[in-house]
Design an enzyme around this catalytic site. Structure first.
Site, short mmCIF file in Angstrom:
data_model
loop_
_atom_site.label_atom_id
_atom_site.label_comp_id
_atom_site.label_asym_id
_atom_site.label_seq_id
_atom_site.Cartn_x
_atom_site.Cartn_y
_atom_site.Cartn_z
N ASP A 97 -9.69 -4.87 -4.86
CA ASP A 97 -9.04 -3.67 -4.34
C ASP A 97 -9.32 -2.51 -5.29
O ASP A 97 -9.06 -2.59 -6.49
CB ASP A 97 -7.53 -3.92 -4.24
CG ASP A 97 -6.78 -2.77 -3.60
OD1 ASP A 97 -7.40 -1.78 -3.20
OD2 ASP A 97 -5.54 -2.88 -3.50
N SER A 114 0.82 -1.20 0.00
CA SER A 114 0.00 0.00 0.00
C SER A 114 0.86 1.27 0.00
O SER A 114 1.66 1.48 -0.91
CB SER A 114 -0.97 -0.04 1.18
OG SER A 114 -2.00 0.90 1.03
N HIS A 121 -7.83 -5.47 -0.41
CA HIS A 121 -6.58 -4.76 -0.22
C HIS A 121 -5.78 -5.34 0.95
O HIS A 121 -6.27 -5.43 2.06
CB HIS A 121 -6.87 -3.28 0.03
CG HIS A 121 -5.67 -2.40 0.07
ND1 HIS A 121 -4.87 -2.18 -1.02
CD2 HIS A 121 -5.14 -1.67 1.08
CE1 HIS A 121 -3.89 -1.35 -0.69
NE2 HIS A 121 -4.03 -1.04 0.58
#
Length: 328
Positions: free
Chosen positions: A270, A171, A302
């Protein structure tokens, strides 16, 4: 013997209810009118230790006494004192503002990764907004990379192969890893006698003002993400800043990426997946003198692998990462 993948549970931490909320950026954090912040899951941490399941040992080291930046180091079981292994420098995610190297899900994940890939790892505890707005975290990350080859710790000087260095993260941490590889690209991929072989981007946090199809699937959460970058980097030009949008106006050519190989990983559910795929495709078409790979975990959300490393999808993703790292 294979280690047992970690399985963790979400935690929201303790939120003081008596305070007045000035900025609600759930599920990441709350900012109060008195300037304080409550980060969700902030109190769920694990100390460095020997992990009997994986055989991995970890310890914390201070990177800079001036800034207070630290890192958690991981060392797998070694066949001999002379063993040299690839070095994996990891940057945790969390919208730049939450999470840390000692967070339990990152600690468990790094134990598992280090054991499976047989690498020495450095998990960077960079400073976070809003106390330290971006680009502080990028500068902290760069400082760790430069110091890794020096006197940071005996584990690295004795057991890290500085010709086989990988940068990676999930991320926001993947965003940091990417931007560090771009900085390295301006230096020919060689930083302080350290050669960056590869880049591992796990569900990278790239953003922009022009909506993608996947971002349009959840307008409410997309609206939250729209506010994260300006909050974390208030002096930036906004959500098309080259640091957050590598394909935006004014961004340096992706062909200058400073490593030999890159692995871009996405999850099928995601909302960030379209931007990651777009970046992968742009990299492949850019004339970059390297090898780009793509891996999709269909049906997953995610950073799902942090919550249940024992799932079939998480094991498949880990196997791909291990293969990528151990293939020269």
């Amino acid at each position: 013997m294979q280690s047992t993948p970690p399985k963790t549970q979400k935690t929201m931490g303790s939120i003081p209810q008596e305070k007045e909320v000035a900025e609600d950026l759930s599920p990441f954090f709350l900012v109060y009118t008195d300037g304080t912040i409550s980060r969700f899951g902030e109190d769920w941490v694990s100390p460095p230790s020997f992990d009997p399941v994986t055989g991995v040992t970890s310890k914390d080291v201070i990177v800079s006494s001036d800034t207070g930046v630290s890192a958690r180091l991981y060392l797998p079981k070694l066949p001999s004192p002379q063993t040299k292994l690839p070095l994996f420098i990891f940057f945790h995610g969390g919208a730049f503002c939450i999470g840390k190297a000692s967070s339990t899900f990152y600690h468990q994940y790094l134990n598992y990764l280090v054991s499976e890939a047989n690498v020495v790892a450095v998990s960077v505890d960079y400073r976070r907004p809003p106390e330290d707005p971006l680009p502080t975290a990028y500068n902290d990350a760069w400082d760790v990379i430069k110091r890794a080859v020096g006197s940071l710790d005996e584990w690295l000087s004795s057991h890290a192969d500085f010709e086989r260095v990988y940068l990676g993260g999930d991320s926001a941490g993947a965003n940091i890893a990417y931007n560090m590889a771009m900085r390295a690209g301006a230096r020919g991929g060689q930083v302080e006698n350290l050669r960056i072989e590869g880049l591992v981007l796990l569900h990278p946090y790239f953003w922009g003002t022009q909506r993608t199809e996947s971002e349009s699937e959840d307008p409410k959460f997309t609206a939250v993400i729209d506010r994260v970058w300006p909050f974390a980097h208030p002096t930036s030009v906004g959500n098309d800043d080259p640091l957050i949008n590598p394909l935006g106006h004014g961004a340096p050519p992706v062909s200058t990426l400073g490593c030999a190989r890159a692995l871009v990983c996405v999850a099928g559910k995601d909302l960030l997946r379209d931007r990651a795929r777009g970046y992968y495709e742009a990299l492949g078409e850019s004339g970059w003198d390297g090898e780009a790979e793509f891996f999709a975990s269909e049906g997953e959300g995610h950073c799902f692998f942090l919550l249940d490393g024992a799932s079939d999808s998480a094991k498949a993703l880990m196997a791909r990462i291990v293969s990528f790292i151990n293939r020269r």
